[in-house]
Design an enzyme around this catalytic site. Sequence first.
Site, PDB file in Angstrom:
ATOM      1  CG  HIS A 306      -1.977   0.669   1.375  1.00  0.00           C
ATOM      2  ND1 HIS A 306      -1.576   2.006   1.137  1.00  0.00           N
ATOM      3  CD2 HIS A 306      -3.195   0.723   1.072  1.00  0.00           C
ATOM      4  CE1 HIS A 306      -3.235   3.088   1.391  1.00  0.00           C
ATOM      5  NE2 HIS A 306      -4.372   2.037   0.755  1.00  0.00           N
ATOM      6  CG  ASP A 363      -8.669  -4.388  -2.530  1.00  0.00           C
ATOM      7  OD1 ASP A 363      -9.718  -3.901  -2.506  1.00  0.00           O
ATOM      8  OD2 ASP A 363      -7.628  -3.329  -3.319  1.00  0.00           O
TER       9      ASP A 363
END
Length: 428
Positions: A306, A363
């Site tokens: 991320h 996710d």
Amino acid sequence: MTDKTASLKTTSGDFTYPLLNGSVGPDVVDIRKFYGDTGMFTYDPGFTSTASCQSAITYIDGDQGILLHRGFPIDQLAEKSNFMEVAYLLLHGDLPKQKELDEFSYTITRHTMVHEQLATFYRGFRRDAHPMAIMCGVVGALSAFYHDSTDITDPQQRLIASHRLIAKMPTLAAMAFKYSVGQPFLYPQNGLSYTGNFLRLTFGVPAEPYEINPIVEKAMERIFILHADHEQNASTSTVRLAGSSGANPFACIAAGIACLWGPAHGGANEAALNMLREIGTVKRIPEYIARAKDKNDPFRLMGFGHRVYKNYDPRAKVMQATAQAVLKELNISDPVLDVAQELEQIALHDEYFIEKKLYPNVDFYSGVILNAIGFPTEMFTVLFAIARTVGWVAQWNEMISDPEQKIGRPRQLYVGATQRDYVPVKER
Ligand code: CMC
């Protein structure tokens, strides 16, 4: 503003810039006068060090793995709140009192139907169209149907447009699904919860009543809460940039949907489950870990890494627990969950992932849950878009009301040809 400043030595002189301090988080150097002072631009592809706006909606501390919406930690909201309450919180700045929540939920449910003529748009798509392609089109098309809420200078019209978008997204998303499987579109039922209504619109058929599984409904609430907003991510920045020109809200949200679709952003949930399925068994994990580490192989572990979280994505923690609970309660044994858990463990102890601070993101586990509920993978990013619409409209409203807001217009480092004279085609 603080008393602190940042000084810069350049060949054309020394310059001092004020530091802005937020309520929490790093100070921000105010470089608005930088070009005027120095004749130079700053260079920051991907905005890794640049604050594009000020915002009071969401705060992330990527090193600590903290995510706050209007000050409230995401795990508390996921555990104790519901999606309508979080939507109100993001839009209006505080948790609603019971009466405010009732009125907000009532308003949203009264906007769930879409103009009947919108259904004809679906028929223009191929049956095998990706539902995100359909969503880009039909959400943009809302601009052509709701003219009474496109005057962005009127706060009331902005609010109505925001309510319409939040309310109609599940209807439009379920219609995209129904179209792909050749089943009739259903009309919303306003006695159901936001997520309950969406589940029925998606999985119900007119021939028989649809029973909502409360475990599935709760899991969907959680998934929606976890995806509701994430400060200035790519799609939200897209919505803000599109909106900065004065574009209407439906067109701006369509732009956000287009950006979200990419596999580096919202499309990662679909890509992550496809990857876990491709890996298939725990035995094959080392092969994929080796590929992810190989500089000459473009393969990445989807659902890992991320831009902001360098510790752990706090949404992933809740998502992992939800995945385990949903599979257990639905009595589903999915080898993909075993692969996911083992892959996470191996990656968390691998030097490459530790050094690059790569952890599972939101996710990584969401696909496992959505798959167990019965959604096809192509719908995963659409579900993300339903939830993120709340964040998009909250951020869009905040931007329009910000007196410092200007049209977004980045500068560039030009590396192309310098001026040269045109040569007629025969002489080239
Ligand atoms: N697998 C293997 N290596 C990775 C991964 C990964 N998933 N992510 C980053 N790296 C490596 C990358 O190769 C680079 O290595 P090096 O420094 O040797 O060149 C380093 O880590 C930094 O990567 P980056 O691409 O410069 O980092 P970024 O901040 O620009 O990208 C990201 C963040 C999310 C796009 C990236 O981690 C990624 O592509 N992850 C997979 C896609 C994914 O799961 N996206 C969902 C994000 S969360 C949901 C959302 O908000 O949309």
